[in-house]
Design an enzyme around this catalytic site. Structure first.
Site, PDB file in Angstrom:
ATOM      1  N   GLU A   1     -10.889 -16.789 -26.696  1.00 20.78           N
ATOM      2  CA  GLU A   1      -9.927 -17.748 -26.138  1.00 20.78           C
ATOM      3  C   GLU A   1      -8.742 -18.058 -27.056  1.00 20.78           C
ATOM      4  OE1 GLU A   1     -11.928 -21.283 -24.855  1.00 20.78           O
ATOM      5  OE2 GLU A   1     -13.028 -20.239 -23.289  1.00 20.78           O
TER       6      GLU A   1
ATOM      7  N   GLU B   1     -18.253 -16.364 -20.222  1.00 21.20           N
ATOM      8  CA  GLU B   1     -18.691 -17.767 -20.263  1.00 21.20           C
ATOM      9  C   GLU B   1     -18.444 -18.376 -18.894  1.00 21.20           C
ATOM     10  OE1 GLU B   1     -17.023 -20.477 -23.215  1.00 21.20           O
ATOM     11  OE2 GLU B   1     -17.108 -18.923 -24.759  1.00 21.20           O
TER      12      GLU B   1
HETATM   13  C1  BGP Z   1     -14.936 -22.659 -24.237  1.00 20.68           C
HETATM   14  C2  BGP Z   1     -15.342 -22.259 -25.625  1.00 20.68           C
HETATM   15  C3  BGP Z   1     -16.717 -22.649 -26.027  1.00 20.68           C
HETATM   16  C4  BGP Z   1     -17.313 -23.864 -25.355  1.00 20.68           C
HETATM   17  C5  BGP Z   1     -16.888 -24.042 -23.902  1.00 20.68           C
HETATM   18  C6  BGP Z   1     -17.185 -25.393 -23.296  1.00 20.68           C
HETATM   19  O1  BGP Z   1     -13.598 -23.011 -24.266  1.00 20.68           O
HETATM   20  O2  BGP Z   1     -15.224 -20.871 -25.845  1.00 20.68           O
HETATM   21  O3  BGP Z   1     -16.740 -22.666 -27.420  1.00 20.68           O
HETATM   22  O4  BGP Z   1     -17.296 -24.947 -26.143  1.00 20.68           O
HETATM   23  O5  BGP Z   1     -15.529 -23.783 -23.701  1.00 20.68           O
HETATM   24  O6  BGP Z   1     -16.168 -26.309 -23.554  1.00 20.68           O
HETATM   25  P1  BGP Z   1     -16.367 -27.657 -24.327  1.00 20.68           P
HETATM   26  O7  BGP Z   1     -17.341 -27.394 -25.414  1.00 20.68           O
HETATM   27  O8  BGP Z   1     -15.021 -28.023 -24.870  1.00 20.68           O
HETATM   28  O9  BGP Z   1     -16.853 -28.650 -23.328  1.00 20.68           O
END
Ligand code: BGP
Length: 468
Positions: A164, A364
């Protein structure tokens, strides 16, 4: 709904969010930020312990297996693997840890998908050089990547340069949710270029070093399709520019080796275009990814900005678009993200039609919910039917995309075991497996059983799934 033969059912995580800081010799920016401003993190919980994966991985991997996880996306921490960033000298303890981990994964039957950079800039490189603002740091990243390829080339079949990149820009250089919380649009533009360059350099190094036939290298992008708030031309124009900035700025160089020309023209006429040499552009042109990982959580709805971009103001990308909250949307209120599964179909079609139908997978997707003990039964199991529904609905759309010919070969849930979510720490839980962070006791949630059935049958189980 039967998914294609060989479809990969996995889960994703990252080093800084799961390992804990055991035996680490350098801080990354999150370690540093927590050490200096612990109050910035939910309930003051920092990255020291996270989910204790460093110590607990043999047990964790067994649990993941029970949840049907056949592949695990994780990341190497630059600040763990490298002793001397300037020379690229390896820190032996860090190198041994990852070797043991990958070997245990193989022995457990869980395929490692390895990312080199997941938001975790070494703090020294941020402070000395300005992190991704610096091309020197780009060359140091190349050294680190080379060491990783040399050390683990025979163990790893799926490499990824970045997770990302867009979030690095947003968090560190635009909207202040990652340290060093800079607000500087033109710097974000340079960082975007430098990350694309760093990725291409790592890909070039991979091609020189790798001897593992069949191993591939890719990039993980968070795609947030930009939808116009209305049919009005000004809203559609806002969506066009948002799409270029948020998605194409990374997709196009990674897949085609070029930058979107209309975005380049816009940045040029605003006098904020990045500094790039011809040799750097050639390098990007000649080093493309083999596969794309797509992180998808929510769409990006936009409307025309309140004031004209021609107004006298500091340059930020969002002088061209304003985020629009659609009334009546379904939202994951705990995270503030709209739930819109159809976007996954749109992504599938866009990759097919605009990006040469490159092999890709969902790297993801998931739902972070707070206070999950609300849904716990007397035996301590979280009945996370909302998570099952979330994944089910997204998989229905993904399946439609695959049926329409999109070249998607896997789905990775975020995440296997509840892990540390940056500033939100353990506020929102994403895991198929619960982690009691006070005892580090880990237990399967209902969604783990659902995912296990999905993974073993390769067929989407019904939403009214009953526990076995
Ligand atoms: C994505 C990232 C992860 C993870 C996920 C959930 O952006 O790659 O590292 O954290 O989001 O988001 P958050 O943890 O900010 O709720």
């Amino acid at each position: 709904m039967k998914f294609p033969e060989g479809f990969v059912w996995g889960a994703a995580s990252s080093g800084p969010q799961s390992e804990g800081n055991f035996n680490k010799i350098h801080q990354n920016v999150f370690d540093y930020w927590y050490a200096t401003e612990p109050g910035e993190f939910f309930q003051g919980v920092g990255p020291d312990l996270t989910s204790n994966f460093y110590n607990d991985y043999p047990n964790d991997l067994q649990l993941m297996k029970k949840a049907g996880i056949k592949a695990l996306r994780l990341s190497i921490q630059w600040s763990r693997l490298i002793q001397d960033f300037e020379t690229g000298t390896v820190n032996q303890a860090g190198a041994d840890f990852y070797r043991r981990l990958f070997a245990t994964m193989k022995a457990t039957g869980i395929e490692p998908y390895v990312t080199l950079f997941h938001f975790d800039m070494p703090a020294d490189l941020q402070h000395q050089y300005g992190g991704w603002q610096s091309k020197h740091v780009v060359s140091l990243f190349e050294k680190y990547a080379k060491e990783a390829f040399k050390l683990y080339g025979n163990q790893i079949n799926h490499w990824f340069t970045f997770n990302e990149p867009k979030v690095i820009l947003d968090g560190q250089y635009l909207y202040q949710f990652h340290y060093p919380k800079i607000v500087d649009g033109p710097s974000a533009v340079q960082v975007a270029f430098n990350i694309n360059l760093a990725s291409a350099k790592a890909i070039a190094a991979f091609h020189q070093i790798n001897t593992n036939v069949g191993a591939t290298i890719g990039m993980i992008l968070n795609l947030t399709p930009a939808y116009a708030a209305s049919e009005k031309p000004c809203d559609k124009e806002a969506a066009r520019i948002a799409e270029l900035w948020t998605n194409d700025l990374f997709l196009q160089p990674a897949i085609r080796g070029t930058f979107p020309s209309s975005l380049v023209d816009l940045l040029k006429s605003d006098h904020v275009l990045w500094n790039a040499t011809g040799a750097e552009l050639d390098l990007i042109a000649n080093n493309q990814i083999d596969e794309l990982g797509v992180n998808y959580y929510h769409p990006f709805r936009v409307e025309a900005p309140d004031v004209s971009p021609k107004s006298l103001q500091d340059w930020m990308p969002d002088i061209y678009f304003k985020e629009y909250q659609m009334p009546g949307r379904i939202e994951n209120v705990d995270r503030g993200w709209e739930i819109y599964p159809k976007a996954l179909y749109d992504i599938a079609i866009s990759i097919k039609e605009r990006f040469g139908n490159i092999p890709w997978f969902v790297s993801e997707n998931g739902m972070g919910v707070s206070r999950e003990d609300r849904f716990m039964d007397d035996y301590g199991m979280v009945h996370d039917d909302y998570r099952i529904d979330f994944m089910h609905d997204h998989l229905v759309e993904l399946f439609r995309g695959i049926k329409a010919g999109s070249n998607c070969h896997g789905y990775f849930a975020w995440t296997a075991i509840d892990n540390w979510s940056w500033k939100n720490a353990y506020r929102n839980r994403y895991g198929l497996i619960r982690n009691n962070i006070h005892t580090q006791e880990k237990t399967l949630k209902k969604s783990a059983y659902w995912f296990n059935q999905l993974s073993h049958q390769n067929i989407l189980p019904p939403t009214n799934f009953k526990l076995p």
